[in-house]
Design a protein around this motif. Structure first.
Motif, PDB file in Angstrom:
ATOM      1  N   GLU A  59       3.059   3.318   0.960  1.00 21.98           N
ATOM      2  CA  GLU A  59       3.328   2.839  -0.227  1.00 21.98           C
ATOM      3  C   GLU A  59       3.485   1.354  -0.540  1.00 21.98           C
ATOM      4  N   ARG A  60       4.603   0.644  -0.224  1.00 21.41           N
ATOM      5  CA  ARG A  60       5.097   0.005  -0.129  1.00 21.41           C
ATOM      6  C   ARG A  60       4.017  -1.576   0.418  1.00 21.41           C
ATOM      7  N   GLU A  98      -5.879   6.865  -4.911  1.00 23.12           N
ATOM      8  CA  GLU A  98      -6.670   8.452  -3.896  1.00 23.12           C
ATOM      9  C   GLU A  98      -7.875   8.010  -4.036  1.00 23.12           C
ATOM     10  N   ARG A 115      -4.710   8.635   0.648  1.00 26.79           N
ATOM     11  CA  ARG A 115      -4.322   7.776   0.130  1.00 26.79           C
ATOM     12  C   ARG A 115      -4.420   6.268   0.539  1.00 26.79           C
ATOM     13  N   LEU A 122      -2.392   1.467  -4.851  1.00 30.49           N
ATOM     14  CA  LEU A 122      -2.531   2.733  -4.527  1.00 30.49           C
ATOM     15  C   LEU A 122      -3.198   3.135  -4.636  1.00 30.49           C
ATOM     16  N   VAL A 160      -3.948   1.671   0.054  1.00 30.49           N
ATOM     17  CA  VAL A 160      -3.625   0.760  -0.411  1.00 30.49           C
ATOM     18  C   VAL A 160      -5.518  -0.282  -0.890  1.00 30.49           C
TER      19      VAL A 160
END
Ligand SMILES: [Zn+2]
Ligand SMILES: [Zn+2]
Length: 341
Positions: free
Chosen positions: A315-316, A21, A7, A19, A9
Motif C-alpha cells: 500500500e506504500r 481492488e 489488491r 491502490l 497498485v
C-alpha cells in the motif's frame, strides 16, 4: 463462492500510482497465476509509470522483479505446477516460433512481452504471466530478499557470465548502487579479480566487504589510469547512469577488453583510437530470459549473493517508487504483500 478480489497498485495515468481492488481471474491458456510474495521496484518501472515506453496503456500495474508461488496454471501448461516457488522478470515471455526465437535470440522475440508493460506486473497480490516468463526459485533462497535478483541480479550475473572474462581476469564494476553492489558479488564469486569503482572513499569498506580486492575512488583518482597500473581490465561492467563516468573509464580496458554497458544512458563519448589500437570493444547487454533468471537464482542461492534492500508494504508503493527514483535507496527497494490470502 463469490468472486475473490486482490489488491494492486496501478499506474492510472502518467505519474499517478493508486491502490485498487481487482477481481481475481483464472489464468488463460499458456499462462500461470502467481500469488506474489514480493516485488522489487526498479528504475525501469518509470517507463510504465512515466509512460515513456512505446505503446504503454493505462491502467497498468508496474513491476518486473516478482517472486511468489504458483497458485493456478492455465490449460496447456505442462512444466509448472501449483505450489512451486517462482520468479518473473523483465522478459515477459516469448513465442518460440519467430525467426529470432528460432535462432535462440529469445530476448528479441518479435512478439515478446515485457512484464509490467505489456501486461500487469508485480505491484499486486497476484500476477498472471506466460509460462515462458517463469523461473524456478530454489527453496533455500530468502524469497523477499531475492526479488531484485530477478532484474538487477540477472542483468549483472548474465552480463558477467557472457563477458568472455575467465577466472583470474581483472574485472571492474563501475558503480556501487543497486546493480553495482550485486555486480561486485557476482564477479567475485565467479573467480574474477574484482575492482570496485565508485565515487568517494566512504564506499570502499562496503566494496571490499562484497568482495572487491581493489577499490578506486573516482573522485580522487583517474579510474582509467589506475586500471592500467593493474594491467588493464578484461571487462568493465558499467552499471552507472552517467555517460561521463563511462567515458572516463574506457581507457582502463586491457588489450582485447570489453566495456559492457548495462546502465541506461542517452550518450557517452567514445575514443575510436582506443578501440582500434587495442582491439577493444564497447557493447550492451540485455538482461536475460527466464532460464537466465533461473540460473541467476540458483547461483545466488549456492554462493550467498544477496541484494541489500529497503522494504515497503504494497500500500506504500508510491513512497517506495519515490524512494527508488530518489537514487538514495541502499540499494534496492522491495514491496512486500502484507495481507494474508
Ligand atoms: Zn528492472
Ligand atoms: Zn518469438
Amino acid at each position: 463462492m463469490g468472486s475473490k478480489t486482490y489488491r494492486a497498485v496501478q499506474a492510472s495515468a502518467p505519474g499517478k500510482l493508486e491502490l485498487v481492488e481487482r477481481e481475481l481471474t483464472t489464468p488463460p491458456s499458456g499462462t500461470v497465476r502467481i500469488r506474489v510474495e514480493a516485488c522489487g521496484v526498479c528504475h525501469s518501472d518509470s517507463l510504465t509509470v512515466g509512460g515513456s515506453f512505446p505503446g504503454v496503456t493505462y491502467p497498468r500495474v508496474p513491476g518486473h522483479e516478482i517472486v511468489g508461488v504458483i497458485d493456478e496454471v492455465g490449460a496447456g501448461v505442462t512444466r509448472w505446477l501449483p505450489g512451486q516457488h517462482v520468479g518473473v522478470g523483465w522478459n515477459g515471455g516469448y513465442c518460440g516460433q519467430c525467426d529470432h526465437c528460432r535462432r535462440g535470440e529469445l530476448f528479441a522475440c518479435e512478439t515478446g512481452q515485457v512484464t509490467g508493460v505489456s501486461y500487469d506486473g508485480g505491484y499486486a497480490e497476484y500476477v498472471i504471466a506466460p509460462a515462458s516468463a517463469v523461473a524456478l526459485m530454489p527453496a533455500q533462497l530468502p524469497r523477499i530478499d531475492a526479488a531484485p535478483l530477478m532484474c538487477a541480479g540477472l542483468t549483472t550475473f548474465n552480463a558477467l557470465r557472457n563477458s568472455g572474462a575467465r577466472p583470474g581476469d581483472l574485472v571492474a564494476i563501475l558503480g556501487l548502487g543497486g546493480l553495482g553492489h550485486l555486480g561486485i558479488q557476482y564477479a567475485t564469486k565467479m573467480g574474477f579479480q574484482t575492482v570496485g569503482i565508485a565515487r568517494g572513499k566512504d564506499k570502499e569498506p562496503l566494496a571490499r566487504e562484497l568482495g572487491a580486492s581493489v577499490y578506486i575512488d573516482s573522485t580522487a583518482q583517474d579510474p582509467a589510469a589506475e586500471l592500467q597500473k593493474l594491467g588493464g581490465a578484461k571487462v568493465i561492467l558499467a552499471t552507472v547512469t552517467s555517460g561521463e563516468a563511462m567515458s572516463a573509464v574506457q581507457g582502463g580496458l586491457a588489450v582485447g577488453g570489453t566495456l559492457i554497458v548495462v546502465g541506461a544512458v542517452d550518450s557517452m563519448q567514445v575514443s575510436p583510437l582506443m578501440l582500434l589500437m587495442g582491439c577493444r570493444s564497447i557493447k550492451g547487454w540485455y538482461s536475460g530470459t527466464s532460464i537466465d533468471s533461473q540460473d541467476t537464482l540458483a547461483f545466488s542461492a549456492r554462493t550467498g549473493v544477496r541484494s541489500m534492500n529497503e522494504t515497503f508494504p504494497l500500500e506504500r508503493a508510491a513512497d517506495a517508487y519515490a524512494r527508488m527514483m530518489s537514487g538514495k535507496a541502499r540499494f534496492r527497494v522491495v514491496l512486500t504483500m502484507g495481507r494474508s490470502n
